[in-house]
Enzyme design. Structure first.
Site, PDB file in Angstrom:
ATOM      1  CD  GLU A 258      -1.941   2.745   1.268  1.00 22.89           C
ATOM      2  OE1 GLU A 258      -2.126   3.628   0.487  1.00 22.89           O
ATOM      3  OE2 GLU A 258      -1.622   2.545   2.737  1.00 22.89           O
ATOM      4  CB  CYS A 292      -1.407   6.981   1.460  1.00 24.28           C
ATOM      5  SG  CYS A 292      -2.455   5.740   2.125  1.00 24.28           S
ATOM      6  CD  GLU A 466      -2.830  -2.989   4.097  1.00 22.55           C
ATOM      7  OE1 GLU A 466      -2.232  -4.144   4.557  1.00 22.55           O
ATOM      8  OE2 GLU A 466      -2.549  -1.735   4.122  1.00 22.55           O
TER       9      GLU A 466
END
Length: 487
Positions: A258, A292, A466
């Site tokens: 990620e 992010c 995830e």
């Protein structure tokens, strides 16, 4: 150094390997600082490659027995850990604020978010299924099993130190995998506290091994190349992710990455501006912009650009900046001096190229790594921040006239984690959402993260997902058994 707060004193400062708290080799330690003051909070163990190897050996040794543990037993450990985390919300939130900087209100929200991953994967642990079918020619029965991938290396970032731990540990435990956890050096305390929670919840020795280190490269690379680690789950920068992916190649380690984001936030002329400003505040200012998923490029239709900019600037300028432990603080410090210097340089570059500051943009005096909430209007598309993850409380506004043009601009990046679209036109919302080259899209919302949904991106924002029902898939292998029918 003054006596640290009780929540700091209560956290074990050592490595956790094979169920025991132990010092690092040669008793090495590293400091943990408070970004609001620059003052040290404590020292924690600084693991060496030798310590990393010991942690991996413990995970390998525990793998067979943990994989054979009944799914319900694994589920119950996660459920108990979920309850312990919620019971200790105030302590865990304060710990996080002290080492990372986010305001206590946000830290409490992260504690709840983190706990929910354990509840979600406690439920998924007992739903791992397989299959049974007859081959087309009738000669074989096909049995399909799901088995844990094996020992995992979990590397977590500093910006959500508790939630990123539970988001990785939860599915790994539920699937039957053992782990080596390496938290970010800036925020090791939340991970050490989480390790203590899981131990208290009944996790057997060797299943979770936590190593804190100031030299991640020296510790991680031999683990990935050595063959004992069968799965890497990493959250962090794209640059580091590329390096780790190359290191995984030698032993063909399964990976979930990620990585970075450069999220476009698109406001069309027909958007509900109240909702759009609310959404921008969430998408931009969650975690001081150190996320992010943060809105990095805010594209506003020319017909509403001036009004949107004024409203957003008013909201941003009203935020209170200060120590996250102080009552009423809305915006805490950035993680460190390097992070603040990066944000300052990006703002200066944009202004030099013609951007207009609507609010903020000036470093405050005093200690701590604070940066004021800032809104830049009329940002040129060649500004450095269009191709750089800002990771700070800076909203960069661009104007557009045409849907096709804004979609092209939104997709003109190597990243593809998340995008946001605000419009009252349902057809447009779905059409643009489908066209955006991202793994996630928020339609008239600035928040997409949820433990029950698959989180992840495309292009150089990473591999795998995830959370959600697919989150546990990353930690499971398929095994097919062919059984002759005898006919």
């Amino acid at each position: 150094m003054t006596t640290p707060p009780g929540v700091i004193r209560a956290v074990p400062k050592r490595l956790h390997i094979a169920g025991a708290w132990r010092p690092a080799a040669a008793d090495r330690t590293m400091p943990v600082d408070n970004p609001a003051t620059g003052a040290p909070l404590c020292e924690v163990a600084d693991a060496s490659p030798e310590d990393g190897r010991a942690a991996l050996d413990a995970a390998v040794a525990a793998q067979r027995e943990w994989a054979a543990t009944a799914p319900r037993a694994r589920s119950e450990i996660l459920r108990r850990a979920h309850e312990i985390i919620l019971d200790r919300t105030e302590d865990l939130a304060l710990l996080m604020t002290l080492e990372m900087g986010k305001p206590l209100a946000e830290a409490r929200g992260e504690v709840a978010y983190a706990a929910e991953f354990f509840r979600w994967f406690a439920e998924e642990a007992v739903r791992i299924d397989g299959g049974y079918a007859l081959s087309p020619d009738g000669r074989n029965r096909h049995l399909v099993l799901r088995q844990p991938v094996g020992p995992c290396l979990l590397i977590t970032p500093w910006n959500f130190p508790l939630a990123m731990g539970t988001r990785k540990i939860g599915p790994a435990l539920a699937a039957g995998c053992t782990m080596v956890l390496k938290p970010a050096p800036q925020t090791p305390l939340s991970s050490l506290a989480l390790t203590g929670v899981l131990t208290e919840a009944g996790l057997p020795p060797g299943v979770l091994n936590t190593v804190t280190t100031s030299d991640a490269g020296a510790l991680v690379e031999p683990l990935l190349r050595g063959g004992g680690i069968r799965k890497l789950s990493f959250t962090g920068s794209t640059q580091v992710g590329r390096t780790l992916l190359a290191q995984c190649a030698d032993a063909v380690v399964r990976t979930s990455l990620e990585l970075g984001g450069n999220a476009p936030f698109i406001v069309f002329g027909d958007a509900d501006l109240d909702a759009a400003v609310d959404g921008a505040m969430v998408a931009k200012m969650r975690n001081m912009g150190e996320a992010c998923t943060a809105a990095n490029r805010i594209y506003v239709h020319r017909s509403v650009a001036e009004e949107f900019g004024a409203r957003l600037a008013a909201r941003m300028s009203a935020l209170s900046v200060g120590d996250g432990t102080a009552p009423g603080t809305d915006v805490g410090p950035l993680i460190d001096a390097a992070g603040r210097a990066k944000v300052e340089a990006l703002v200066r570059d944009a202004v030099d190229r013609g951007a207009k500051i609507l609010t903020g943009g000036e470093l405050p005096p005093g200690e701590g790594t604070f940066y004021p909430p800032t809104v830049l209007a009329q940002v040129p598309r060649d500004a450095a921040l269009t191709g750089t993850e800002i990771f700070g409380p800076v909203a960069a506004l661009f104007t557009f006239d045409d849907e096709d043009d804004v979609v092209r601009a939104a997709n003109d990046t190597e990243w593809g984690l998340v995008g946001y679209v605000f419009t009252r036109d349902l057809d447009r919302a779905l059409r643009v959402g489908e066209r955006l080259e991202t793994g996630m899209v928020g339609l008239n919302t600035g928040l997409v993260s949820n433990p029950a949904a698959p989180f992840g991106g495309v292009k150089q924002s990473g591999l795998g997902r995830e959370g959600g029902r697919v989150g546990i898939e990353e930690f499971l292998e398929y095994k097919y058994l062919a059984v002759p029918t005898g006919s």
